[in-house]
Design a protein around this motif. Sequence first.
Motif, short mmCIF file in Angstrom:
data_model
loop_
_atom_site.label_atom_id
_atom_site.label_comp_id
_atom_site.label_asym_id
_atom_site.label_seq_id
_atom_site.Cartn_x
_atom_site.Cartn_y
_atom_site.Cartn_z
N ALA A 139 0.84 -1.20 0.00
CA ALA A 139 0.00 0.00 0.00
C ALA A 139 0.87 1.25 0.00
N LYS A 140 1.97 1.17 0.78
CA LYS A 140 2.85 2.34 0.84
C LYS A 140 3.50 2.60 -0.52
N LEU A 141 3.87 1.55 -1.23
CA LEU A 141 4.46 1.73 -2.54
C LEU A 141 3.45 2.35 -3.52
N ARG A 142 2.19 1.87 -3.43
CA ARG A 142 1.17 2.44 -4.31
C ARG A 142 0.94 3.92 -3.99
N GLN A 143 1.02 4.27 -2.69
CA GLN A 143 0.89 5.68 -2.32
C GLN A 143 2.01 6.51 -2.94
N ILE A 144 3.21 5.96 -2.89
CA ILE A 144 4.37 6.68 -3.44
C ILE A 144 4.16 6.93 -4.94
N LEU A 145 3.71 5.90 -5.65
CA LEU A 145 3.49 6.06 -7.08
C LEU A 145 2.40 7.09 -7.37
N ARG A 146 1.30 7.03 -6.60
CA ARG A 146 0.25 8.03 -6.79
C ARG A 146 0.77 9.44 -6.48
N ALA A 147 1.60 9.56 -5.43
CA ALA A 147 2.15 10.86 -5.09
C ALA A 147 3.01 11.40 -6.22
N LEU A 148 3.85 10.53 -6.81
CA LEU A 148 4.67 10.97 -7.95
C LEU A 148 3.79 11.40 -9.12
N GLN A 149 2.71 10.65 -9.30
CA GLN A 149 1.78 10.97 -10.39
C GLN A 149 1.10 12.32 -10.15
N LEU A 150 0.72 12.60 -8.90
CA LEU A 150 0.12 13.90 -8.57
C LEU A 150 1.09 15.03 -8.86
N GLU A 151 2.34 14.83 -8.47
CA GLU A 151 3.35 15.85 -8.72
C GLU A 151 3.60 16.05 -10.21
N LEU A 152 3.41 14.99 -10.97
CA LEU A 152 3.58 15.08 -12.42
C LEU A 152 2.52 15.97 -13.05
N HIS A 153 1.31 15.87 -12.57
CA HIS A 153 0.18 16.55 -13.22
C HIS A 153 -0.19 17.89 -12.58
N LEU A 154 0.10 18.06 -11.31
CA LEU A 154 -0.40 19.23 -10.59
C LEU A 154 0.73 20.05 -10.01
N SER A 155 0.47 21.32 -9.81
CA SER A 155 1.44 22.18 -9.13
C SER A 155 1.34 21.96 -7.63
N LYS A 156 2.32 22.47 -6.90
CA LYS A 156 2.29 22.35 -5.44
C LYS A 156 1.03 23.01 -4.86
N ASP A 157 0.68 24.17 -5.38
CA ASP A 157 -0.51 24.86 -4.86
C ASP A 157 -1.78 24.06 -5.14
N GLU A 158 -1.84 23.40 -6.31
CA GLU A 158 -3.02 22.60 -6.63
C GLU A 158 -3.11 21.37 -5.71
N ILE A 159 -1.97 20.77 -5.39
CA ILE A 159 -1.96 19.62 -4.48
C ILE A 159 -2.38 20.06 -3.08
N LEU A 160 -1.83 21.18 -2.64
CA LEU A 160 -2.18 21.69 -1.31
C LEU A 160 -3.67 22.06 -1.25
N THR A 161 -4.20 22.60 -2.33
CA THR A 161 -5.62 22.95 -2.38
C THR A 161 -6.49 21.70 -2.29
N LEU A 162 -6.06 20.61 -2.94
CA LEU A 162 -6.79 19.35 -2.81
C LEU A 162 -6.85 18.91 -1.35
N TYR A 163 -5.74 19.05 -0.64
CA TYR A 163 -5.74 18.67 0.77
C TYR A 163 -6.68 19.58 1.56
N LEU A 164 -6.61 20.88 1.31
CA LEU A 164 -7.47 21.82 2.05
C LEU A 164 -8.94 21.48 1.89
N ASN A 165 -9.32 20.99 0.72
CA ASN A 165 -10.73 20.77 0.43
C ASN A 165 -11.21 19.35 0.68
N GLN A 166 -10.28 18.38 0.83
CA GLN A 166 -10.72 17.00 0.95
C GLN A 166 -10.17 16.27 2.16
N ALA A 167 -9.38 16.92 3.00
CA ALA A 167 -8.86 16.25 4.18
C ALA A 167 -10.01 15.82 5.08
#
Length: 783
Positions: A139-167
């Motif tokens: 599960a941790k490896l899959r999280q890492i891959l998804r995290a890399l994928q998020l960084e590939l597609h989104l900016s830091k502010d967009e990732i942080l905004t996702l956390y602000l709205n869905q945590a």
Amino acid sequence: MKRHWAKLAAIGGGTAAALVLALDLAFPLPRMARPDPGPGQSTLVVLAADGTPLRAWASEDGALRHPVTLAEVSPLYLQALLNYEDRAFRWHPGVNPKALARAAWQWARHGHIVSGGSTLTMQVARIVDPGVQGKSVGAKLRQILRALQLELHLSKDEILTLYLNQAPMGGMIEGVEMASRAYLGKPAKDLSHAEAALLTAMPQSPSRLRPDRAAARAQAARDKVLDRMQTRGVWDAATVKDAKLERVFAPPLRAQWLAPLAAERLRQQRRPDEDALIRTTIDAGLQMRLEQVLADRIGVLPVKVSIAALIVENEHAEIRAYAGSVDFGDASRAAHVDMVRGLRSPGSTLKPFLYAMALDQGLIHSESLLIDAPQNFGGYAPGNFQADFSGPVSVSEALQRSLNVPAVDVLERLGPARFAARLRTAGLRLRLPQDAQPNLSLILGGGSTNLEELVGAYTAFARRGIAVRPRLRESEPLVETPLVSEGAAFIVREILENGGRPGAPFRESEQRIAWKTGTSFGFRDAWAVGVTDRYTIGIWMGRPDGTPNPGHFGANSAAPLMKDIAATLGPQQLAPRRVPATVKAVPVCWPLGLAENLTAPAECLQHRLAWTLDGSTPPTLPDRLSGTGLIDVAWVDRQGRRTRPDCAAASVEPERVEFARWPTLVQPWIEPDERSPVERLAWSGDCAPRTATQGLRIVGLEPGSVLRPAPGHRQVELALQAVGAQQGLSWLLNGQAVGGVGANGGGPLKLTLARAGSQSLTALDGRGRYAQVKFSVQMPSAP
């Protein structure tokens, strides 16, 4: 695409980049990982004008979210979040090698995962893709891959905004803004240090750290964040010490709903392609005060009785407070039925519009003489709410006392179809039974309307005669319609607020409110509407199922509540009151109703000061029962006695004298000293007078009688009869209706008298003839 390849290169060279790209294509990001997840994924939130949530509905996945941007969140929260959760967030590529190495060493040493080494990006990966959750290595490896994928597609502010709205924030609540609103009652941009730390800690264990259910655990977790912020030098010791003094507490979430029926109304009206955030015109603070006033009334309300209330800001037609029921949680009162929009009989609340229209038509002025006496209008015989009659009344008095017969009289002359059409044009529609046409019963509640339309029309009295359609959303257009003239609106408002007395001073420093009540047939609906400079307030009270609520009417139930609500609004005077140029105070005379300077002194039997419109002082409305006007003719002989030309014993050539008389139907209320001097002259003995009582007399009671109860009794009982009545008969005891009989007037009247003192009994037939007996009742002294 170039940006993506640059990120891939940063992640680890060509081979790694190609691998990540292949995985990206094979396993695309979940829908919720997009900055705009699409329809159905956002919570529908209805907001007050200041952004305060009124009510929210879960998204398709069952979550409650209130989307915000980074700029809409307190910097204190962002400080706490990044320093507590992921200080390296801005520079790592989605994973933190140092943190991962530490987690791997702990796993190797202890045989299980001690710390996950998760970054904020990895936490977002878990949030947007439930498939990668868990504590296993896989599960941790899959999280890492998804995290890399998020960084590939989104900016830091967009990732942080996702956390602000869905945590996760406990239960159905997700995101910092929804949590802040739900638990703390404020937007996330206004968080204190303590509140920012609390909301930072909650996603660690959302169900265990809910402040509305586990305040102590939530406070301990918050303090841990505060300590970390001090240790890392982000916040100083004094700030952290003060923050720890704040007690963690949150009321039950449902108790924080505001204007729930207004929100439900907008939810039903919303189009599928509209934004999930609906901003209303409601003032959250005013809404809370309104709901508190209503809550204070619940304990004294009869069973199944509800209340609807509406407050509209006059200038912009914006609804500032909206209560469709008295208590949204009380199913026994049909709480989910929105009585702001419910169609009910408005009772007497339409009378101000009638008199304003009559002013504009030149039929009346504020002191025009009207008749409050039993009348029959083509088979329609209205009575007053208190079942009494006062005879001659002014327009001001008729409106203030909400007398029914004068209002029906004026409506017949104005025309019910014209009246209904004018109201409909201004947005107040009177719904009638199928195939029915407007008739005289309209003015007493013979049609149906709703509170919203009624309040919108009443704003005309504060807006120079221009009515509005109340707006619940800022985006709705301002719809204004002339209803009556500025002068007519001023005069009617003065009557309702100040008694219609031109000589009375304006109360500039006081809370001024022009108000009118209404009660529908059978006590089904009680109304009160009040107009101030700033707001128009409407109240409806009754049972939503339409069953009667005996003993509750506008004046004793709705009006006190309306005044209590008005008292919570604060100062209402916007500017000194000015009299419109079309309005003037003019001395007038009764019974003719004309200006004093247009009336002969002998014909001015009573002086009045009236508000007039456009310089017009219309005469008293024509007498329905007399073929002549109110100027009558008398003949006086040389001895100063009244006579008749056709009297055989009349003196030679009697003098013809004109005099002002009172309308036929008010004659029983006019004392001798209030009549013209000509009418008070004695008659020549050989010439019988033709009086209003000719042919009609009361049998069974002599004038001047003194009545006493029979021995051993505490009341007097009488059986009386009127002889000679035509076209119906009404009995009045001291002006109050005590009985009526058919067209021939042959039925007896039985009276029970228990009050001592002078009494007046009047028999009045349909031709305006009357017989009157004055007597007194004496009661034995108490033993």
